[in-house]
Design a protein around this motif. Structure first.
Motif, PDB file in Angstrom:
ATOM      1  N   UNK A  49       0.793  -1.249   0.020  1.00 37.72           N
ATOM      2  CA  UNK A  49      -0.159   0.087  -0.048  1.00 37.72           C
ATOM      3  C   UNK A  49       0.944   1.186   0.089  1.00 37.72           C
ATOM      4  N   UNK A  50       0.218   2.340  -0.389  1.00 41.88           N
ATOM      5  CA  UNK A  50       0.966   3.700  -0.493  1.00 41.88           C
ATOM      6  C   UNK A  50       2.175   3.284  -1.322  1.00 41.88           C
ATOM      7  N   UNK A  51       1.880   2.821  -2.609  1.00 44.86           N
ATOM      8  CA  UNK A  51       2.977   2.519  -3.515  1.00 44.86           C
ATOM      9  C   UNK A  51       3.956   1.319  -3.036  1.00 44.86           C
ATOM     10  N   UNK A  52       4.776   1.486  -2.114  1.00 40.53           N
ATOM     11  CA  UNK A  52       5.864   0.875  -1.580  1.00 40.53           C
ATOM     12  C   UNK A  52       5.758   0.212  -0.219  1.00 40.53           C
ATOM     13  N   UNK A  53       4.781   0.413   0.627  1.00 36.32           N
ATOM     14  CA  UNK A  53       4.655  -0.135   1.999  1.00 36.32           C
ATOM     15  C   UNK A  53       4.397  -1.662   1.921  1.00 36.32           C
ATOM     16  N   UNK A  54       5.312  -2.452   2.516  1.00 34.84           N
ATOM     17  CA  UNK A  54       4.875  -3.935   2.405  1.00 34.84           C
ATOM     18  C   UNK A  54       3.820  -4.254   3.621  1.00 34.84           C
ATOM     19  N   UNK A  55       2.832  -4.772   3.422  1.00 30.94           N
ATOM     20  CA  UNK A  55       1.789  -5.159   4.221  1.00 30.94           C
ATOM     21  C   UNK A  55       2.604  -6.216   5.329  1.00 30.94           C
ATOM     22  N   UNK A  56       1.798  -5.871   6.497  1.00 26.07           N
ATOM     23  CA  UNK A  56       2.629  -6.924   7.713  1.00 26.07           C
ATOM     24  C   UNK A  56       2.312  -8.453   7.239  1.00 26.07           C
ATOM     25  N   UNK A  57       3.266  -9.333   7.207  1.00 20.49           N
ATOM     26  CA  UNK A  57       3.035 -10.656   7.061  1.00 20.49           C
ATOM     27  C   UNK A  57       3.234 -10.975   5.550  1.00 20.49           C
ATOM     28  N   UNK A  58       3.561 -10.121   4.632  1.00 21.98           N
ATOM     29  CA  UNK A  58       3.704 -10.490   3.369  1.00 21.98           C
ATOM     30  C   UNK A  58       5.274 -10.737   3.015  1.00 21.98           C
ATOM     31  N   UNK A  59       5.604 -11.578   2.377  1.00 20.45           N
ATOM     32  CA  UNK A  59       7.026 -11.846   2.248  1.00 20.45           C
ATOM     33  C   UNK A  59       7.695 -10.852   1.594  1.00 20.45           C
ATOM     34  N   UNK A  60       8.928 -10.800   1.877  1.00 16.71           N
ATOM     35  CA  UNK A  60       9.936  -9.483   1.487  1.00 16.71           C
ATOM     36  C   UNK A  60      10.201  -9.692   0.072  1.00 16.71           C
ATOM     37  N   UNK A  61       9.952 -10.833  -0.513  1.00 15.17           N
ATOM     38  CA  UNK A  61      10.193 -10.934  -2.229  1.00 15.17           C
ATOM     39  C   UNK A  61       9.110 -10.143  -2.681  1.00 15.17           C
ATOM     40  N   UNK A  62       8.382  -9.681  -2.451  1.00 11.34           N
ATOM     41  CA  UNK A  62       7.306  -8.516  -2.795  1.00 11.34           C
ATOM     42  C   UNK A  62       7.632  -7.357  -2.774  1.00 11.34           C
ATOM     43  N   UNK A  63       7.919  -6.295  -3.650  1.00 19.63           N
ATOM     44  CA  UNK A  63       8.181  -4.871  -3.367  1.00 19.63           C
ATOM     45  C   UNK A  63       7.327  -4.249  -4.471  1.00 19.63           C
ATOM     46  N   UNK A  64       7.086  -2.745  -4.179  1.00 19.51           N
ATOM     47  CA  UNK A  64       6.568  -1.878  -4.993  1.00 19.51           C
ATOM     48  C   UNK A  64       7.144  -0.605  -5.065  1.00 19.51           C
ATOM     49  N   UNK A  65       7.027   0.158  -6.291  1.00 17.22           N
ATOM     50  CA  UNK A  65       7.872   1.413  -6.434  1.00 17.22           C
ATOM     51  C   UNK A  65       7.010   2.216  -7.308  1.00 17.22           C
ATOM     52  N   UNK A  66       7.332   3.416  -7.421  1.00 18.76           N
ATOM     53  CA  UNK A  66       6.696   4.387  -8.248  1.00 18.76           C
ATOM     54  C   UNK A  66       6.023   5.455  -7.561  1.00 18.76           C
ATOM     55  N   UNK A  67       5.569   6.372  -8.323  1.00 18.04           N
ATOM     56  CA  UNK A  67       4.796   7.606  -7.795  1.00 18.04           C
ATOM     57  C   UNK A  67       4.051   8.422  -9.295  1.00 18.04           C
ATOM     58  N   UNK A  68       3.097   9.045  -8.769  1.00 19.53           N
ATOM     59  CA  UNK A  68       2.684   9.757  -9.854  1.00 19.53           C
ATOM     60  C   UNK A  68       1.753   9.152 -10.753  1.00 19.53           C
ATOM     61  N   UNK A  69       2.105   8.534 -11.951  1.00 21.05           N
ATOM     62  CA  UNK A  69       1.301   7.845 -12.760  1.00 21.05           C
ATOM     63  C   UNK A  69       1.995   6.474 -12.980  1.00 21.05           C
ATOM     64  N   UNK A  70       3.180   6.211 -12.674  1.00 20.49           N
ATOM     65  CA  UNK A  70       3.546   4.928 -13.115  1.00 20.49           C
ATOM     66  C   UNK A  70       4.252   4.005 -11.914  1.00 20.49           C
ATOM     67  N   UNK A  71       3.697   2.744 -11.860  1.00 18.78           N
ATOM     68  CA  UNK A  71       4.059   1.833 -10.515  1.00 18.78           C
ATOM     69  C   UNK A  71       4.361   0.649 -11.068  1.00 18.78           C
TER      70      UNK A  71
END
Lengths: 107, 120
Positions: A49-71
């Protein structure tokens, strides 16, 4: 209304692969973006959520990035449990909208 | 543990009404916004409506405005969706989802969904 476009719609990959899913917003949404994983017959589950914050309990192999219009959502090393459909969602304003989904399949 | 349990789905004819409920437990219901999200068979997710934590604000997707009404009873920890003038295209699994905040954030918990089928 703001449209969310995901690519690709379908992605075939091997266990252990690094994969990236892209989500583009038709207008600026700052970092108000979430990623969800959905398996057949189940409710979606938030990953990022909030583009790059990993939800608690979700494995660290998942990641998010971006802002504005591209994610992007990246899975660093695919596990068998990761084969599912992924959705982005913008929540900067109403109506909230989801991307059309990316189905991640085993190659 | 947070639990959201939807009920009230079923098979109805076009033009009729249905009320969905979502019973919440395991958290302070009155401090979170709540949403309804639907998914037509084999399709993607569509946000339907939101109600803020205190019921003060409600918003809807255009396709249901004037037909659906979201409401909540904080004394009963229950969310509702009154669906009137149902159409075939309203056929979907309807999920309730908890807002991470008071009503303007992402969804951190989802129910298991209830199926609404609109067919003649």
């Amino acid at each position: 209304d703001i449209q969310m476009t995901q690519s690709p719609s379908t992605l075939s990959a091997y266990v252990g692969d690094r994969v990236t899913i892209t989500c583009r917003a038709s207008q600026y949404i700052s970092s108000w973006l979430a990623w969800y994983q959905q398996k057949p017959g189940k409710a979606p589950k938030v990953l990022i959520y909030k583009a790059s914050i990993l939800e608690s309990g979700v494995p660290s192999r998942f990641s998010g990035s971006g802002s504005g219009t591209e994610f992007t959502l990246t899975i660093s090393s695919l596990q068998r449990d990761d084969f599912a459909t992924y959705y982005c969602q913008k929540y900067n304003s109403y109506p909230y909208t989801f991307g059309q989904g990316t189905k991640l399949e085993i190659k | 543990q947070v639990q959201l349990v939807e009920s009230g789905g079923g098979v109805v004819q076009p033009g009729t009404s249905l009320r969905l409920s979502c019973a919440a437990s395991g958290f302070t219901f009155s401090t979170h916004g709540m949403h309804w999200v639907r998914q037509a068979p084999g399709k993607g997710l569509e946000w339907v409506a939101v109600i803020w934590y205190d019921g003060s604000n409600k918003y809807y997707v255009d396709s249901v405005k004037g037909r659906f009404t979201i409401s909540r009873d904080n004394s009963k920890n229950t969310l509702y969706l009154q669906m009137n003038s149902l159409r075939v295209e309203d056929t979907a699994v309807y999920y309730c989802a908890r807002d991470r905040g008071i009503g303007g954030y992402d969804f951190d918990y989802w129910g298991q969904g209830t199926l609404v089928t609109v067919s003649s």
